[in-house]
Scaffold this active site. Structure first.
Site, PDB file in Angstrom:
ATOM      1  N   GLN A 206       0.869  -1.150  -0.029  1.00 25.45           N
ATOM      2  CA  GLN A 206       0.121   0.058  -0.100  1.00 25.45           C
ATOM      3  C   GLN A 206       0.702   1.302   0.169  1.00 25.45           C
ATOM      4  O   GLN A 206       1.650   1.439   0.864  1.00 25.45           O
ATOM      5  CB  GLN A 206      -0.825  -0.061   1.239  1.00 25.45           C
ATOM      6  N   GLN A 228       0.449  -0.299  -6.010  1.00 27.33           N
ATOM      7  CA  GLN A 228      -0.698  -0.725  -5.162  1.00 27.33           C
ATOM      8  C   GLN A 228      -1.298   0.701  -4.552  1.00 27.33           C
ATOM      9  O   GLN A 228      -0.465   1.365  -4.034  1.00 27.33           O
ATOM     10  CB  GLN A 228      -0.592  -1.788  -4.052  1.00 27.33           C
ATOM     11  N   ASP A 229      -2.470   0.645  -4.860  1.00 31.65           N
ATOM     12  CA  ASP A 229      -3.197   1.821  -4.039  1.00 31.65           C
ATOM     13  C   ASP A 229      -2.876   3.353  -4.655  1.00 31.65           C
ATOM     14  O   ASP A 229      -2.434   4.156  -3.773  1.00 31.65           O
ATOM     15  CB  ASP A 229      -3.120   1.836  -2.575  1.00 31.65           C
ATOM     16  N   ASP A 250      -5.556  -3.037  -6.744  1.00 33.27           N
ATOM     17  CA  ASP A 250      -6.624  -1.836  -6.199  1.00 33.27           C
ATOM     18  C   ASP A 250      -6.108  -0.551  -6.568  1.00 33.27           C
ATOM     19  O   ASP A 250      -6.141   0.205  -5.492  1.00 33.27           O
ATOM     20  CB  ASP A 250      -6.686  -2.179  -4.673  1.00 33.27           C
ATOM     21  N   ARG A 318     -12.336  -5.251  -7.786  1.00 35.41           N
ATOM     22  CA  ARG A 318     -12.705  -6.290  -7.046  1.00 35.41           C
ATOM     23  C   ARG A 318     -13.481  -5.609  -5.676  1.00 35.41           C
ATOM     24  O   ARG A 318     -13.380  -4.248  -5.343  1.00 35.41           O
ATOM     25  CB  ARG A 318     -11.862  -7.128  -6.062  1.00 35.41           C
ATOM     26  N   TRP A 320     -14.252  -3.941  -2.338  1.00 38.35           N
ATOM     27  CA  TRP A 320     -13.698  -3.878  -1.046  1.00 38.35           C
ATOM     28  C   TRP A 320     -14.586  -3.697   0.241  1.00 38.35           C
ATOM     29  O   TRP A 320     -14.304  -4.160   1.387  1.00 38.35           O
ATOM     30  CB  TRP A 320     -12.840  -2.347  -1.213  1.00 38.35           C
TER      31      TRP A 320
END
Length: 412
Positions: A206, A228-229, A250, A318, A320
């Site tokens: 993250q 990521q993020d 994500d 997806r 969360w």
């Protein structure tokens, strides 16, 4: 750190509740429907902020686990932007904006850092605080807090004016919210012609490049880069156009009301045994106004992923949270998108309650006849249904986008 984050988040939630109470008697809210849209959006944001606090306290380790194996304005700008902001961005496009603050690493401006320019935000400001960031790489950790509304920050273009950092959870164990290189909280934030980057890499897990918690915010002609993020659309109404957003897991996630329009989405090569998920929406209340819309975007692999794009699975997203809402429409989906389209969240039943919709997409990844049957509420929308998720309706964009002065499309 989690407790301190909670204090800030809950303070923001209280401020929003107080603003909602005051707004009921606001003469500028012309109709009952306008008032309802405004209040519903703010109430949704209050819930999102409270939920973010609870996540920080109850689950201090980030709960997004790594994945193993309307109408157009005549000037082309969105409607909820004020007339003054339309003129401002039109003037900026012609090179006729006089900034309040100039940032330059070589000393040719008043400030050498972006943080110093933001700290100089004047008291009792009326109108926009305009910050010009000259070409250069600025390694900083920036927050525009709620006491600094109406900031317009612009640069010499993405790839030229770069705000960068490497805060992350994977190596440094910093909570997701606080990994953001740049956080915008003050209402009415506008950014143009900048790169927001988190260079922690895939091992950072993250690692947020840009976090937006600013109501009626707009980001144009920017590059938002990470793994990521990457982009955290944390809360409130947000509009993105002509941007480049890159990442792996994500990498477009949050709990706000966000529309990303006419933008390039670049999927990167992840770590070994990882899969790519482009979106992860966090809507929790079925009647909330929040969710994520990708409209007229292009989804492509980066060069490093291209030869491996059929070996490394890539999904549109997806869920969360249980009521996640994501709409992908009028977009070009490359052949890297898996035929099943969407991925379940391991250990949860969110796929039974989330709302994933597609409309009028094109390209080899847009074929929907093999979409995952596990998503009980997945649907291909018709034009009438899709119109509900355009900026004009989904963001009440007819009220405010025109005031930003940046290009936009309100409808299909």
């Amino acid at each position: 750190m989690a407790v301190e984050d909670c204090k800030d988040l809950l303070d923001d939630a209280i401020d929003t509740l107080q603003a909602s109470y005051s707004t009921v008697g606001d003469s500028d809210m012309h109709t009952i429907q306008d008032r309802a849209n405004e209040l519903r959006s703010w109430m949704t944001a209050v819930y999102s902020l409270q939920s973010s606090c609870l996540d920080q306290i109850e689950k201090p380790d980030p709960n997004r686990r790594l994945l193993e194996v309307g109408e157009i304005g005549e000037d082309g700008y969105p409607t909820w932007f004020r007339a003054a902001d339309r003129k401002l961005l039109a003037a900026h496009k012609r090179g006729r904006v006089t900034p309040n603050a100039v940032v330059a690493k070589d000393g040719s401006g008043q400030f050498k850092t972006v943080a110093a320019a933001i700290a100089a935000y004047p008291k009792n400001l009326r109108g926009r605080y305009k910050i010009y960031v000259k070409a250069g790489v600025y390694e900083e950790f920036i927050t525009i807090d709620k006491k600094k509304p109406n900031v317009f920050i612009y640069g010499d273009g993405p790839g030229k004016s770069i705000i960068t950092g490497k805060r992350n959870f994977g190596i440094m164990k910093i909570g997701t919210m606080n990994t953001a290189t740049f956080s915008a909280v003050g209402q009415g934030f506008i950014a143009r012609g900048l790169t927001f980057r988190n260079y922690a890499g895939p091992d950072g897990h993250q690692a947020v490049a840009l976090r937006v918690q600013s109501d009626m915010s707009a980001i144009f002609d920017c590059s938002i880069e990470g793994y990521q993020d990457t982009l955290y659309y944390h809360a409130f109404r947000q509009f993105y156009r002509n941007c480049v957003i890159s990442g792996t897991v994500d990498f477009i996630f949050g709990m706000g009301d966000a529309v990303i329009q006419n933008s390039l989405i670049i999927v990167r090569k992840p770590n070994a045994n990882q899969q790519n998920t482009i979106t992860a929406d966090g809507r929790e209340v079925a009647r909330g106004t929040n969710g994520l819309v990708l409209q007229n975007c292009r989804i492509v692999p980066e060069k490093a992923l291209f030869p491996l794009r059929f070996k490394i699975p890539t999904y549109l997203g997806r869920p969360w949270k249980a009521e996640a809402l994501t709409v992908v429409m009028q977009s070009e989906l490359g052949d890297l998108i898996r035929p099943e389209g969407w991925m379940t969240w391991a250990g949860e039943n969110f796929h039974q309650t989330c709302q994933y919709y597609e409309f009028a997409n094109r390209g080899p990844g847009s074929i929907t006849n093999r979409r995952s049957k596990e998503f009980k509420r997945f649907r291909v929308l018709n034009a009438g249904e899709a119109a509900k998720y355009t900026p004009g309706q989904f963001l009440s964009g007819f009220q405010w986008l025109k005031h930003t002065g940046a290009p936009f499309q309100l409808g299909l």
